[in-house]
Design a protein around this motif. Structure first.
Motif, short mmCIF file in Angstrom:
data_model
loop_
_atom_site.label_atom_id
_atom_site.label_comp_id
_atom_site.label_asym_id
_atom_site.label_seq_id
_atom_site.Cartn_x
_atom_site.Cartn_y
_atom_site.Cartn_z
N TYR A 129 -0.01 -5.88 -5.08
CA TYR A 129 0.34 -4.82 -4.14
C TYR A 129 -0.82 -3.85 -4.03
O TYR A 129 -1.60 -3.68 -4.96
CB TYR A 129 1.61 -4.09 -4.55
CG TYR A 129 1.45 -3.23 -5.77
CD1 TYR A 129 1.14 -1.88 -5.64
CD2 TYR A 129 1.59 -3.76 -7.04
CE1 TYR A 129 0.97 -1.08 -6.76
CE2 TYR A 129 1.43 -2.96 -8.16
CZ TYR A 129 1.11 -1.64 -8.02
OH TYR A 129 0.93 -0.85 -9.11
N TYR A 130 -0.92 -3.28 -2.85
CA TYR A 130 -1.93 -2.27 -2.57
C TYR A 130 -1.20 -1.11 -1.93
O TYR A 130 -0.56 -1.27 -0.91
CB TYR A 130 -3.00 -2.85 -1.62
CG TYR A 130 -3.64 -4.09 -2.19
CD1 TYR A 130 -4.71 -4.00 -3.05
CD2 TYR A 130 -3.11 -5.35 -1.89
CE1 TYR A 130 -5.28 -5.13 -3.60
CE2 TYR A 130 -3.67 -6.49 -2.45
CZ TYR A 130 -4.75 -6.38 -3.30
OH TYR A 130 -5.30 -7.50 -3.84
N PHE A 131 -1.28 0.05 -2.57
CA PHE A 131 -0.52 1.21 -2.13
C PHE A 131 -1.43 2.42 -2.20
O PHE A 131 -2.01 2.71 -3.24
CB PHE A 131 0.69 1.40 -3.04
CG PHE A 131 1.57 2.55 -2.67
CD1 PHE A 131 2.24 2.56 -1.47
CD2 PHE A 131 1.73 3.62 -3.53
CE1 PHE A 131 3.08 3.63 -1.12
CE2 PHE A 131 2.56 4.69 -3.21
CZ PHE A 131 3.23 4.69 -2.00
N GLY A 132 -1.58 3.10 -1.07
CA GLY A 132 -2.41 4.29 -1.06
C GLY A 132 -1.95 5.25 0.02
O GLY A 132 -1.46 4.84 1.07
N ASN A 133 -2.07 6.52 -0.27
CA ASN A 133 -1.68 7.57 0.67
C ASN A 133 -2.78 8.61 0.71
O ASN A 133 -3.38 8.94 -0.31
CB ASN A 133 -0.38 8.25 0.22
CG ASN A 133 0.79 7.31 0.35
OD1 ASN A 133 1.32 7.12 1.42
ND2 ASN A 133 1.17 6.68 -0.76
N ASP A 134 -3.01 9.15 1.89
CA ASP A 134 -4.03 10.17 2.06
C ASP A 134 -3.41 11.54 1.85
O ASP A 134 -3.38 12.38 2.75
CB ASP A 134 -4.64 10.05 3.46
CG ASP A 134 -5.88 10.90 3.61
OD1 ASP A 134 -6.41 11.36 2.58
OD2 ASP A 134 -6.32 11.10 4.76
N THR A 135 -2.86 11.73 0.68
CA THR A 135 -2.25 13.01 0.32
C THR A 135 -2.22 13.17 -1.19
O THR A 135 -2.22 12.18 -1.91
CB THR A 135 -0.81 13.13 0.87
OG1 THR A 135 -0.30 14.42 0.51
CG2 THR A 135 0.11 12.09 0.27
N GLU A 136 -2.20 14.39 -1.62
CA GLU A 136 -2.03 14.67 -3.04
C GLU A 136 -0.72 15.39 -3.32
O GLU A 136 -0.39 15.65 -4.46
CB GLU A 136 -3.22 15.47 -3.56
CG GLU A 136 -4.51 14.68 -3.53
CD GLU A 136 -5.67 15.44 -4.14
OE1 GLU A 136 -5.44 16.39 -4.90
OE2 GLU A 136 -6.81 15.07 -3.84
N GLU A 137 0.01 15.70 -2.26
CA GLU A 137 1.27 16.43 -2.42
C GLU A 137 2.41 15.46 -2.69
O GLU A 137 2.61 14.50 -1.95
CB GLU A 137 1.57 17.23 -1.15
CG GLU A 137 0.60 18.36 -0.90
CD GLU A 137 1.01 19.18 0.30
OE1 GLU A 137 2.23 19.30 0.56
OE2 GLU A 137 0.11 19.69 0.98
N ALA A 138 3.19 15.74 -3.71
CA ALA A 138 4.29 14.86 -4.10
C ALA A 138 5.33 14.73 -2.99
O ALA A 138 5.84 13.62 -2.74
CB ALA A 138 4.95 15.38 -5.38
N ALA A 139 5.64 15.81 -2.30
CA ALA A 139 6.66 15.76 -1.24
C ALA A 139 6.21 14.87 -0.09
O ALA A 139 7.00 14.09 0.44
CB ALA A 139 6.96 17.17 -0.73
#
Length: 89
Positions: free
Chosen positions: A37-47
Motif C-alpha cells: 500500500y501507498y498512502f500519503g496526504n499533503d497535510t500535517e493536521e490530524a483532522a
C-alpha cells in the motif's frame, strides 16, 4: 481477468501523476498474496487527515458494495475484520 482491469490500471497510473493531488492511496494485491500500500496526504493536521482518509474509504466502500452486490455495512464489517488481522510493515 475482468475485461476492464487493464484500462482501470492504466487510468489509475496516469491519475496518480497529476500535480494537484491532496491525498493518495493505492493498495496492491499480487497473485502470490503479497500486499502493498501507498498512502500519503499533503497535510500535517490530524483532522484533515481523518477527513481525506474517510473520503477515500467511503469511495472504496461504495464501489465495492455496488460491484459485489453487497451492502456498504456488509463490506464495512468484512473490512474491519481484515484490518484487525492485518500486519502492516
Amino acid at each position: 481477468m475482468h475485461p476492464q482491469f487493464d484500462d482501470v490500471q492504466e487510468q489509475a497510473a496516469e491519475a496518480v501523476t497529476e500535480d494537484d493531488l491532496r491525498s493518495v492511496y493505492t493498495g496492491l494485491i499480487h497473485d502470490d498474496g503479497r500486499h502493498e500500500y501507498y498512502f500519503g496526504n499533503d497535510t500535517e493536521e490530524a483532522a484533515e487527515l481523518r477527513e481525506t482518509a474517510a473520503i477515500q474509504l467511503g469511495m472504496l466502500l461504495r464501489v465495492l458494495a455496488d460491484r459485489s452486490d453487497s451492502s456498504v455495512s456488509e463490506i464495512t464489517e468484512l473490512a474491519v475484520e481484515r484490518a484487525e488481522k492485518m500486519e502492516l510493515r
